[in-house]
Design a protein around this motif. Structure first.
Motif, PDB file in Angstrom:
ATOM      1  N   ILE A  11      17.801 -24.135  33.946  1.00  0.00           N
ATOM      2  CA  ILE A  11      17.843 -23.153  32.864  1.00  0.00           C
ATOM      3  C   ILE A  11      16.879 -21.993  33.081  1.00  0.00           C
ATOM      4  CG2 ILE A  11      18.634 -24.900  31.253  1.00  0.00           C
ATOM      5  CD1 ILE A  11      15.923 -24.697  29.830  1.00  0.00           C
ATOM      6  N   ASN A  12      15.814 -22.214  33.818  1.00  0.00           N
ATOM      7  CA  ASN A  12      14.886 -21.107  34.064  1.00  0.00           C
ATOM      8  C   ASN A  12      15.484 -20.090  35.033  1.00  0.00           C
ATOM      9  OD1 ASN A  12      12.658 -21.878  32.371  1.00  0.00           O
ATOM     10  ND2 ASN A  12      12.271 -23.544  33.801  1.00  0.00           N
ATOM     11  N   LYS A  13      16.188 -20.581  36.036  1.00  0.00           N
ATOM     12  CA  LYS A  13      16.866 -19.675  36.967  1.00  0.00           C
ATOM     13  C   LYS A  13      17.954 -18.889  36.236  1.00  0.00           C
ATOM     14  CE  LYS A  13      19.485 -19.653  41.308  1.00  0.00           C
ATOM     15  NZ  LYS A  13      20.049 -20.514  42.392  1.00  0.00           N
ATOM     16  N   THR A  14      18.702 -19.572  35.361  1.00  0.00           N
ATOM     17  CA  THR A  14      19.764 -18.897  34.608  1.00  0.00           C
ATOM     18  C   THR A  14      19.182 -17.880  33.640  1.00  0.00           C
ATOM     19  OG1 THR A  14      21.139 -20.870  34.784  1.00  0.00           O
ATOM     20  CG2 THR A  14      21.753 -19.263  33.109  1.00  0.00           C
ATOM     21  N   ARG A  15      18.107 -18.251  32.978  1.00  0.00           N
ATOM     22  CA  ARG A  15      17.432 -17.307  32.073  1.00  0.00           C
ATOM     23  C   ARG A  15      17.007 -16.053  32.833  1.00  0.00           C
ATOM     24  NH1 ARG A  15      11.109 -17.993  30.269  1.00  0.00           N
ATOM     25  NH2 ARG A  15      10.762 -15.742  30.068  1.00  0.00           N
ATOM     26  N   GLU A  16      16.397 -16.216  33.985  1.00  0.00           N
ATOM     27  CA  GLU A  16      15.926 -15.072  34.768  1.00  0.00           C
ATOM     28  C   GLU A  16      17.084 -14.181  35.205  1.00  0.00           C
ATOM     29  OE1 GLU A  16      13.796 -17.014  37.847  1.00  0.00           O
ATOM     30  OE2 GLU A  16      12.106 -17.596  36.545  1.00  0.00           O
ATOM     31  N   TRP A  17      18.230 -14.795  35.516  1.00  0.00           N
ATOM     32  CA  TRP A  17      19.397 -14.006  35.925  1.00  0.00           C
ATOM     33  C   TRP A  17      19.842 -13.100  34.773  1.00  0.00           C
ATOM     34  CZ3 TRP A  17      24.267 -12.591  34.748  1.00  0.00           C
ATOM     35  CH2 TRP A  17      25.058 -12.059  35.777  1.00  0.00           C
ATOM     36  N   TYR A  18      19.934 -13.649  33.576  1.00  0.00           N
ATOM     37  CA  TYR A  18      20.389 -12.856  32.430  1.00  0.00           C
ATOM     38  C   TYR A  18      19.367 -11.793  32.026  1.00  0.00           C
ATOM     39  CZ  TYR A  18      24.742 -15.295  31.531  1.00  0.00           C
ATOM     40  OH  TYR A  18      26.022 -15.777  31.635  1.00  0.00           O
ATOM     41  N   GLU A  19      18.106 -12.091  32.201  1.00  0.00           N
ATOM     42  CA  GLU A  19      17.085 -11.081  31.917  1.00  0.00           C
ATOM     43  C   GLU A  19      17.156  -9.944  32.931  1.00  0.00           C
ATOM     44  OE1 GLU A  19      13.458 -13.689  29.909  1.00  0.00           O
ATOM     45  OE2 GLU A  19      13.661 -13.641  32.084  1.00  0.00           O
ATOM     46  N   ARG A  20      17.284 -10.283  34.201  1.00  0.00           N
ATOM     47  CA  ARG A  20      17.243  -9.276  35.259  1.00  0.00           C
ATOM     48  C   ARG A  20      18.496  -8.403  35.279  1.00  0.00           C
ATOM     49  NH1 ARG A  20      16.546 -12.499  38.931  1.00  0.00           N
ATOM     50  NH2 ARG A  20      18.547 -12.659  39.992  1.00  0.00           N
ATOM     51  N   HIS A  21      19.670  -9.016  35.165  1.00  0.00           N
ATOM     52  CA  HIS A  21      20.909  -8.269  35.360  1.00  0.00           C
ATOM     53  C   HIS A  21      21.513  -7.715  34.070  1.00  0.00           C
ATOM     54  CE1 HIS A  21      21.153  -9.157  39.616  1.00  0.00           C
ATOM     55  NE2 HIS A  21      20.927 -10.429  39.366  1.00  0.00           N
ATOM     56  N   LEU A  22      21.296  -8.396  32.937  1.00  0.00           N
ATOM     57  CA  LEU A  22      21.933  -7.967  31.694  1.00  0.00           C
ATOM     58  C   LEU A  22      20.934  -7.560  30.619  1.00  0.00           C
ATOM     59  CD1 LEU A  22      24.820 -10.621  31.421  1.00  0.00           C
ATOM     60  CD2 LEU A  22      24.860  -8.366  32.501  1.00  0.00           C
ATOM     61  N   ASN A  23      19.646  -7.653  30.932  1.00  0.00           N
ATOM     62  CA  ASN A  23      18.596  -7.251  29.990  1.00  0.00           C
ATOM     63  C   ASN A  23      18.583  -8.072  28.702  1.00  0.00           C
ATOM     64  OD1 ASN A  23      19.230  -4.259  31.417  1.00  0.00           O
ATOM     65  ND2 ASN A  23      17.080  -4.815  31.191  1.00  0.00           N
ATOM     66  N   PHE A  24      19.052  -9.315  28.777  1.00  0.00           N
ATOM     67  CA  PHE A  24      18.888 -10.209  27.640  1.00  0.00           C
ATOM     68  C   PHE A  24      17.395 -10.486  27.472  1.00  0.00           C
ATOM     69  CE2 PHE A  24      23.190 -12.586  27.207  1.00  0.00           C
ATOM     70  CZ  PHE A  24      23.875 -11.382  27.295  1.00  0.00           C
ATOM     71  N   ALA A  25      16.972 -10.738  26.246  1.00  0.00           N
ATOM     72  CA  ALA A  25      15.566 -11.012  25.960  1.00  0.00           C
ATOM     73  C   ALA A  25      15.404 -12.453  25.472  1.00  0.00           C
ATOM     74  CB  ALA A  25      15.037 -10.047  24.909  1.00  0.00           C
ATOM     75  N   LEU A  26      14.296 -13.067  25.853  1.00  0.00           N
ATOM     76  CA  LEU A  26      13.981 -14.414  25.401  1.00  0.00           C
ATOM     77  C   LEU A  26      13.405 -14.356  23.990  1.00  0.00           C
ATOM     78  CD1 LEU A  26      13.602 -17.483  26.078  1.00  0.00           C
ATOM     79  CD2 LEU A  26      11.282 -16.868  26.825  1.00  0.00           C
TER      80      LEU A  26
END
Length: 313
Positions: free
Chosen positions: A152-167
């Motif tokens: 889940i950490n790798k997936t979270r980082e992907w969405y933050e980096r490529h789609l600018n989702f925020a935690l």
């Protein structure tokens, strides 16, 4: 245009072997409205939502998550996102173009870091919808989707980096570590979350109800239907939303919720919550099972073997 080119969640598409039974559940028991059907594909709308549909069902030999669809504000934003993803090495399934699903629009599809198909569209014609009345226990709109991931950490980082989702927040269990990341693309606490599981799969799809009374009436109605009742009724601490979880006929988990928290994004800082502490998983203490019992194999769902395999258009 802003750095965050995605604005909201549009719909979740699933493939199921027992198509007829699944369609009967969503268009009957669950309270969605079938707005179109063609050759083993049906489009289901929420009566209170301007989205053309919030769930697409497709008859499939294998149970799978076909795609998750998000909205963008303009066609220029769609093009800008496609260019950004290409520059970042993301594999596009289709190039930005006109689409012919209900409501039309302009969009494209790509694979996320786990191989799920993601769609982003703009310029979709709004559906004529209506106000959900008092005591009417059907979904107003799609609330959020939760995806299972083996990392889940790798997936979270992907969405933050490529789609600018925020935690927004993290659930961290003392025995298993990070169990869930709540991700946002607008002030809603989460429109997508990532849950820890042994494999990639759909965790659950959540639907917003009109209010507490309608949420409770809907929970009771679905329980009486004989659908498998998983967990609830209760109120989570992260997101401050109510929850009642059920399994659809194919074993996918679905949720009725309401009152999901809206954040001040300028001041919000993510929290880490321990679900073993009293009141974190269920503030009210009313849910039928403890958190540990509720996060069993049913929430992990069956492994989805469709990574990097695009669904039919």
């Amino acid at each position: 245009m802003t750095d965050r080119l995605i604005t909201h969640l549009r719909h979740v598409d699933i493939g199921v072997p027992d198509y007829e039974k699944e369609l009967e559940f969503y268009s009957g028991v669950w309270g969605l409205t079938k707005v179109a059907e063609d050759s083993g594909i049906s489009f289901l709308a929420a009566e209170g939502s301007p989205e053309q549909y919030v769930v697409r069902l497709r008859k499939s030999e294998e149970k799978r998550l076909d795609l998750v669809s998000y909205g963008a504000a303009t066609t220029l934003d769609v093009d800008a996102l496609a260019e950004k993803l290409l520059a970042g090495g993301v594999r596009l399934i289709t190039q930005p173009d006109r689409i012919d699903t209900p409501g039309g629009g302009y969009g494209f599809r790509f694979f996320d870091g786990d191989g799920r198909t993601v769609e982003v569209t703009a310029d979709v014609s709004p559906r004529k919808h209506r106000r959900i009345e008092e005591r009417e226990s059907i979904p107003v709109r799609l609330s959020h989707v939760v995806l299972n991931s083996a990392d889940i950490n790798k997936t979270r980082e992907w969405y933050e980096r490529h789609l600018n989702f925020a935690l927004s927040d993290t659930i961290r269990h003392p025995k298993i570590g990070d169990a869930m990341h709540f991700m946002r693309m607008n002030p809603q606490h989460h429109s997508m979350a990532i849950a820890a599981a042994p494999h990639q799969s759909l965790h659950h799809i959540s639907f917003e109800m009109r209010g507490l009374d309608e949420y409770m009436r809907g929970t009771g109605r679905v329980k009486k239907s004989g659908a498998t009742f998983m967990w609830g009724p209760g109120r989570h601490f992260a997101g401050d939303n109510t929850f009642s979880y059920f399994l659809d006929p194919q074993g996918n988990m679905v949720e009725y919720t309401t009152e999901l928290e809206l954040l001040d994004e300028d001041t919000w800082h993510p929290h880490v919550y321990d679900p073993s502490k009293d009141g974190v998983s269920d503030q009210w203490g009313t849910a039928n099972n403890p958190m540990e019992e509720a996060i069993g194999k049913e929430t992990h769902n069956e492994a989805d073997h469709s990574a990097f395999i695009a669904p039919p258009v």
